[in-house]
Design an enzyme around this catalytic site. Structure first.
Site, PDB file in Angstrom:
ATOM      1  CG  HIS A  56      -3.476   9.099  -0.861  1.00 64.16           C
ATOM      2  ND1 HIS A  56      -4.171   9.599   0.110  1.00 64.16           N
ATOM      3  CD2 HIS A  56      -4.198   7.480  -0.952  1.00 64.16           C
ATOM      4  CE1 HIS A  56      -5.355   9.051   0.547  1.00 64.16           C
ATOM      5  NE2 HIS A  56      -5.729   7.962  -0.111  1.00 64.16           N
ATOM      6  CG  HIS A  79      -1.868   1.064   1.296  1.00 67.87           C
ATOM      7  ND1 HIS A  79      -1.596   1.964   2.487  1.00 67.87           N
ATOM      8  CD2 HIS A  79      -2.871   1.430   0.596  1.00 67.87           C
ATOM      9  CE1 HIS A  79      -2.575   2.705   2.366  1.00 67.87           C
ATOM     10  NE2 HIS A  79      -3.555   2.561   1.189  1.00 67.87           N
ATOM     11  NE  ARG A  80      -1.771   5.718   0.933  1.00 68.83           N
ATOM     12  CZ  ARG A  80      -2.402   6.316   1.842  1.00 68.83           C
ATOM     13  NH1 ARG A  80      -1.798   7.264   2.503  1.00 68.83           N
ATOM     14  NH2 ARG A  80      -3.838   6.366   1.967  1.00 68.83           N
TER      15      ARG A  80
END
Length: 293
Positions: free
Chosen positions: A85, A43-44
């Site tokens: 994001h 995630h990221r």
């Protein structure tokens, strides 16, 4: 734990037969999109250890054996796709304002690492200072065919033409069609319209519908069948999942990749229920946990 998962998958077996007729076939053994695979999605990047959405974060995720690195896309004032994001620069850089109001040259002057040292002093490292916001092109240039990409179209209503630019970049780097392995790139979004557009432009490019907790609370079989017309999977908030709705989603032949799972106990519980992967800030932890399944 493995027995619990086997039981859950047995209960779902009839529903999973329908997976063979999803818009993008994902049932072949060894395929990244096989329902038999459990995927670690960084995630990221390895964002629990390194400033999110930086090249270093993705490199760290690769070393931690993540199956996919996740990229969130925004678009600059001059139409360049960057990996970030938020729609605003404030949280993860020393800049201010909306991404769409700044050129790529402006954004390249920003520090995308120091905020992490300030927010997490126990994880701070000198090399994080001065890290840069990468473009989509830079990430694809750096990793090429040596990574698998889980890419989110963020705020597509704000950025008209994002999908076409994304597909053009993937084509340029030979990450679509016969040049890539099945499932090497997955496109995700909260926007149904964006995913339908991607599916129309590239029918063999897998898409995953992201779902908020409130959507899961009112989820129906009809809604899941609608998702299945353009997507191979669903990506709900893990906190909205229970054994019953996991079974419901999987019975429609959809892959299930909840976000964002950082606690080991939650990882075990979700795997016992039958999810096919998770988004996590700690890819090394999930890689260890899933070995028991």
């Amino acid at each position: 734990m493995r027995k619990n998962r086997i039981l859950a998958l047995f209960v779902l077996s009839l529903g999973l037969l329908s997976f063979m007729v999803t818009p993008v076939s994902a049932a072949s053994k060894g395929n990244l999109l096989s329902p038999d695979r459990i995927l670690t999605v960084a995630h990221r990047g390895a964002s629990g250890y390194v400033p999110e959405h930086t090249i270093l974060s993705y490199e760290t995720a690769q070393k931690m054996k993540a199956d996919f690195i996740e990229l969130d896309l925004q678009m600059t004032k001059d139409g360049k796709l960057i990996v970030m994001h938020d729609e605003k620069l404030d949280r993860t850089t020393n800049g201010m304002g909306w991404v769409k109001d700044h050129t790529l040259a402006d954004i390249k002057k920003l520090d995308a690492g120091s905020w992490f040292n300030e927010a997490y002093p126990e994880k701070a490292k000198p090399q994080y200072v001065g890290l840069k916001v990468p473009t989509l092109e830079e990430v694809l240039d750096r990793f090429g065919k040596h990574a698998n990409y889980y890419i989110e179209t963020k705020s597509p209503d704000t950025y008209p033409g994002m999908e076409e630019k994304l597909i053009a970049s993937l084509q340029k780097h030979k990450l679509l069609g016969k040049h890539s392995k099945p499932g090497q790139v997955i496109i995700q979004s909260f926007s149904k319209e964006s995913l339908v557009k991607v599916h129309q432009l590239q029918p063999n490019l897998p898409t995953v519908q992201l779902l908020e907790a409130k959507q899961m609370a009112s989820m129906t079989d009809a809604a899941l069948e609608e998702i299945k017309t353009y997507a191979v999977g669903a990506g709900p908030d893990y906190k909205a999942l229970n054994q019953e709705n996991v079974r419901m989603i999987r019975s429609h032949g959809l892959l299930l990749h909840p976000y964002t799972v950082n606690n080991e106990a939650d990882m075990h519980r979700l795997l016992d229920w039958g999810v096919t992967g998770v988004f996590t800030n700690y890819p090394d932890l999930f890689h260890k946990v899933k070995k028991g399944y």
